[in-house]
Enzyme design. Structure first.
Site, PDB file in Angstrom:
ATOM      1  N   ILE A  12       0.838  -1.202   0.000  1.00 38.64           N
ATOM      2  CA  ILE A  12       0.000   0.000   0.000  1.00 38.64           C
ATOM      3  C   ILE A  12       0.877   1.258   0.000  1.00 38.64           C
ATOM      4  O   ILE A  12       0.608   2.225  -0.718  1.00 38.64           O
ATOM      5  CB  ILE A  12      -0.961   0.004   1.197  1.00 38.64           C
ATOM      6  CG1 ILE A  12      -1.863  -1.237   1.169  1.00 38.64           C
ATOM      7  CG2 ILE A  12      -1.819   1.268   1.204  1.00 38.64           C
ATOM      8  CD1 ILE A  12      -2.756  -1.389   2.391  1.00 38.64           C
ATOM      9  N   THR A  34      12.196  -4.791   5.316  1.00 35.72           N
ATOM     10  CA  THR A  34      12.014  -6.143   5.814  1.00 35.72           C
ATOM     11  C   THR A  34      11.542  -7.045   4.673  1.00 35.72           C
ATOM     12  O   THR A  34      11.491  -6.626   3.516  1.00 35.72           O
ATOM     13  CB  THR A  34      11.015  -6.159   6.981  1.00 35.72           C
ATOM     14  OG1 THR A  34       9.780  -5.574   6.544  1.00 35.72           O
ATOM     15  CG2 THR A  34      11.549  -5.368   8.165  1.00 35.72           C
ATOM     16  N   SER A  83       1.897  -6.862   8.838  1.00 33.29           N
ATOM     17  CA  SER A  83       0.477  -6.880   8.473  1.00 33.29           C
ATOM     18  C   SER A  83      -0.111  -8.259   8.156  1.00 33.29           C
ATOM     19  O   SER A  83      -1.303  -8.336   7.850  1.00 33.29           O
ATOM     20  CB  SER A  83       0.246  -5.972   7.254  1.00 33.29           C
ATOM     21  OG  SER A  83       0.922  -6.496   6.118  1.00 33.29           O
ATOM     22  N   THR A 130      -6.526  -0.540   9.837  1.00 31.50           N
ATOM     23  CA  THR A 130      -7.284  -1.604   9.202  1.00 31.50           C
ATOM     24  C   THR A 130      -8.666  -1.752   9.833  1.00 31.50           C
ATOM     25  O   THR A 130      -8.862  -1.409  11.006  1.00 31.50           O
ATOM     26  CB  THR A 130      -6.527  -2.945   9.341  1.00 31.50           C
ATOM     27  OG1 THR A 130      -7.350  -4.020   8.913  1.00 31.50           O
ATOM     28  CG2 THR A 130      -6.143  -3.205  10.799  1.00 31.50           C
ATOM     29  N   ASP A 131      -9.616  -2.300   9.069  1.00 33.00           N
ATOM     30  CA  ASP A 131     -10.929  -2.591   9.628  1.00 33.00           C
ATOM     31  C   ASP A 131     -10.893  -3.781  10.575  1.00 33.00           C
ATOM     32  O   ASP A 131     -11.856  -4.022  11.323  1.00 33.00           O
ATOM     33  CB  ASP A 131     -11.968  -2.819   8.521  1.00 33.00           C
ATOM     34  CG  ASP A 131     -11.646  -3.992   7.611  1.00 33.00           C
ATOM     35  OD1 ASP A 131     -10.565  -4.613   7.766  1.00 33.00           O
ATOM     36  OD2 ASP A 131     -12.472  -4.290   6.715  1.00 33.00           O
ATOM     37  N   GLU A 132      -9.794  -4.526  10.600  1.00 29.26           N
ATOM     38  CA  GLU A 132      -9.719  -5.704  11.460  1.00 29.26           C
ATOM     39  C   GLU A 132      -9.716  -5.351  12.949  1.00 29.26           C
ATOM     40  O   GLU A 132      -9.968  -6.218  13.789  1.00 29.26           O
ATOM     41  CB  GLU A 132      -8.493  -6.540  11.103  1.00 29.26           C
ATOM     42  CG  GLU A 132      -8.571  -7.117   9.695  1.00 29.26           C
ATOM     43  CD  GLU A 132      -7.461  -8.096   9.385  1.00 29.26           C
ATOM     44  OE1 GLU A 132      -7.131  -8.914  10.265  1.00 29.26           O
ATOM     45  OE2 GLU A 132      -6.930  -8.048   8.261  1.00 29.26           O
ATOM     46  N   TYR A 155      -2.202  -9.526  15.167  1.00 27.61           N
ATOM     47  CA  TYR A 155      -2.051  -8.408  14.223  1.00 27.61           C
ATOM     48  C   TYR A 155      -3.068  -7.311  14.494  1.00 27.61           C
ATOM     49  O   TYR A 155      -2.707  -6.134  14.659  1.00 27.61           O
ATOM     50  CB  TYR A 155      -2.191  -8.907  12.780  1.00 27.61           C
ATOM     51  CG  TYR A 155      -2.500  -7.790  11.804  1.00 27.61           C
ATOM     52  CD1 TYR A 155      -1.603  -6.739  11.620  1.00 27.61           C
ATOM     53  CD2 TYR A 155      -3.697  -7.759  11.093  1.00 27.61           C
ATOM     54  CE1 TYR A 155      -1.881  -5.698  10.739  1.00 27.61           C
ATOM     55  CE2 TYR A 155      -3.978  -6.732  10.207  1.00 27.61           C
ATOM     56  CZ  TYR A 155      -3.075  -5.700  10.039  1.00 27.61           C
ATOM     57  OH  TYR A 155      -3.368  -4.664   9.194  1.00 27.61           O
ATOM     58  N   SER A 158      -2.487  -5.439  17.682  1.00 29.63           N
ATOM     59  CA  SER A 158      -1.372  -4.486  17.616  1.00 29.63           C
ATOM     60  C   SER A 158      -1.779  -3.221  16.864  1.00 29.63           C
ATOM     61  O   SER A 158      -1.368  -2.110  17.236  1.00 29.63           O
ATOM     62  CB  SER A 158      -0.151  -5.140  16.960  1.00 29.63           C
ATOM     63  OG  SER A 158      -0.355  -5.376  15.576  1.00 29.63           O
ATOM     64  N   LYS A 159      -2.597  -3.354  15.827  1.00 25.17           N
ATOM     65  CA  LYS A 159      -3.063  -2.177  15.103  1.00 25.17           C
ATOM     66  C   LYS A 159      -4.063  -1.380  15.940  1.00 25.17           C
ATOM     67  O   LYS A 159      -4.078  -0.143  15.899  1.00 25.17           O
ATOM     68  CB  LYS A 159      -3.685  -2.577  13.764  1.00 25.17           C
ATOM     69  CG  LYS A 159      -2.679  -3.073  12.736  1.00 25.17           C
ATOM     70  CD  LYS A 159      -1.648  -2.025  12.353  1.00 25.17           C
ATOM     71  CE  LYS A 159      -2.252  -0.886  11.545  1.00 25.17           C
ATOM     72  NZ  LYS A 159      -1.208   0.079  11.095  1.00 25.17           N
ATOM     73  N   LYS A 194      -0.273 -13.180   0.405  1.00 25.86           N
ATOM     74  CA  LYS A 194      -1.671 -12.866   0.642  1.00 25.86           C
ATOM     75  C   LYS A 194      -2.553 -13.621  -0.352  1.00 25.86           C
ATOM     76  O   LYS A 194      -2.096 -14.085  -1.394  1.00 25.86           O
ATOM     77  CB  LYS A 194      -1.896 -11.355   0.536  1.00 25.86           C
ATOM     78  CG  LYS A 194      -1.052 -10.524   1.511  1.00 25.86           C
ATOM     79  CD  LYS A 194      -1.428 -10.778   2.959  1.00 25.86           C
ATOM     80  CE  LYS A 194      -0.604  -9.939   3.938  1.00 25.86           C
ATOM     81  NZ  LYS A 194      -1.033  -8.560   4.015  1.00 25.86           N
TER      82      LYS A 194
END
Length: 345
Positions: A12, A34, A83, A130-132, A155, A158-159, A194
């Site tokens: 992104i 990374t 991510s 993120t929407d997560e 994940y 953490s976000k 992904k």
């Protein structure tokens, strides 16, 4: 503007870098390089006088302080993050160190810079999330900006933590922030661990197409170049202290998505048998959220933004890009963990 973009060699982030430079912004791309980063992602703008690259880790406060002092950015777009949910299940520590402590370091570096500059009203710290963080939905409903946070993976937790830090730095210190939460992105330069690139590349190799569980998990799919456009719009015109949900308005189950990709490949690169014959249902990952869906009312009504690409159009573009860019994705297949089943703990 002079924009410091973290994670600009990632999927992104590189889309934002390419678009920002094309629109005349000066961009400083800060990336730790990374496993998922690739400078080929920004090759189309790498020779522009508007583009600079700094290899640095957001976990290193001294490196951040030096970069802020040297470049004096007008704005920050913070995309650098670990991510991949499956990797977070196997190794959560890196996600906490990067997504939580790294964001803390970015906020402190930005706050110091903002204070030294006399707290300019034009400065912006845009945190991309993120929407997560909202958890999972049932068969109906959508996430709004007021949906309570309920993350279900290391994940997303953490976000969520990083989102809360950004809000706190605005409320406590007055740092001028905007925050966005997006749905699942896809498109060119998507790192091949992904779902969508895995399906495309496995199909081309004649390998099984892995679908978790029954394949009925639903996501709202957002074409990455649409997302980059929305992010720059929020940076420039979003209300300080406000969050905006960015969705693709394209809900599909994972199985529907995979079958659509197979249909596109059957047309563009036909094989001996339909690619859908390669679909293989595999054991689901722990804590797999059932459904995400975003209510984009706020960004549509306040900023006039809507996605321009349907999922069918976007998948066609994406498949074509992978068919035409084997020299990009082939070397990626040798990177750490790519092609392995992760997140089975």
């Amino acid at each position: 503007m002079k924009i410091l973009i973290t994670g600009g060699a990632g999927f992104i982030g590189s889309a934002v870098v390419r678009l920002a430079v094309s629109r005349g912004h000066e961009v400083i791309n800060l990336d730790a390089m990374t496993y998922a980063a690739c400078l080929a992602n920004v090759a189309p703008v790498a020779d522009s006088p508007l583009y600079s690259f700094e290899q640095a880790d957001i976990r290193d406060p001294s490196a951040l302080a030096e970069i802020f002092a040297r470049y004096q950015p007008d704005a920050v777009m913070h995309l650098a993050a670990e991510s991949h949910v499956d990797r977070s299940i196997d190794g959560p520590r890196t996600f906490i160190e990067t997504n939580v402590m790294g964001t803390f370091n970015m906020l402190e570096a930005a706050r110091d810079h903002w204070n030294v500059q006399g707290r300019p009203e034009t400065f912006r710290f845009h945190h991309i999330s993120t929407d997560e963080v909202y958890g999972t939905l049932g068969a109906t409903g959508q996430f709004t900006e007021d949906t309570p946070y309920k993350p279900n993976s290391p994940y997303s937790a953490s976000k969520a933590g990083s989102d809360h830090l950004v809000r706190a730095w605005h409320e406590t210190y007055g740092l001028p922030i905007v925050l966005t939460n997006c749905s699942n992105n896809y498109g060119p330069y998507h790192f091949p661990e992904k779902l969508i690139p895995v399906i495309i590349l496995n199909a081309l190799e004649g390998k099984p197409l892995p679908v978790y569980g029954d394949g009925l998990n639903v996501r709202d799919w957002l074409y990455v170049e649409d997302h980059a456009d929305a992010l720059l719009l929020v940076l420039e015109k979003g209300t300080i202290g406000r969050s905006y949900n960015i969705g693709g308005e394209n809900e599909r189950s994972n199985l529907e998505l995979v079958r659509t990709i197979c249909d596109i490949l059957d047309r563009l690169r036909p094989g001996a048998a339909p690619y859908a014959d390669l679909i293989s249902f595999v054991k689901d990952r722990p804590g797999h959220d059932a459904r995400y869906a975003i209510d984009p009312t706020r960004i549509r009504e306040e900023l006039g933004w809507r996605p321009s690409v349907t999922v069918e159009e976007g998948l066609e573009r994406t498949v074509c890009w992978y068919l035409e860019n084997e020299d990009w994705w082939r070397p990626m297949l040798g990177r750490h963990g790519v092609g392995e089943r992760l997140g089975k703990a």
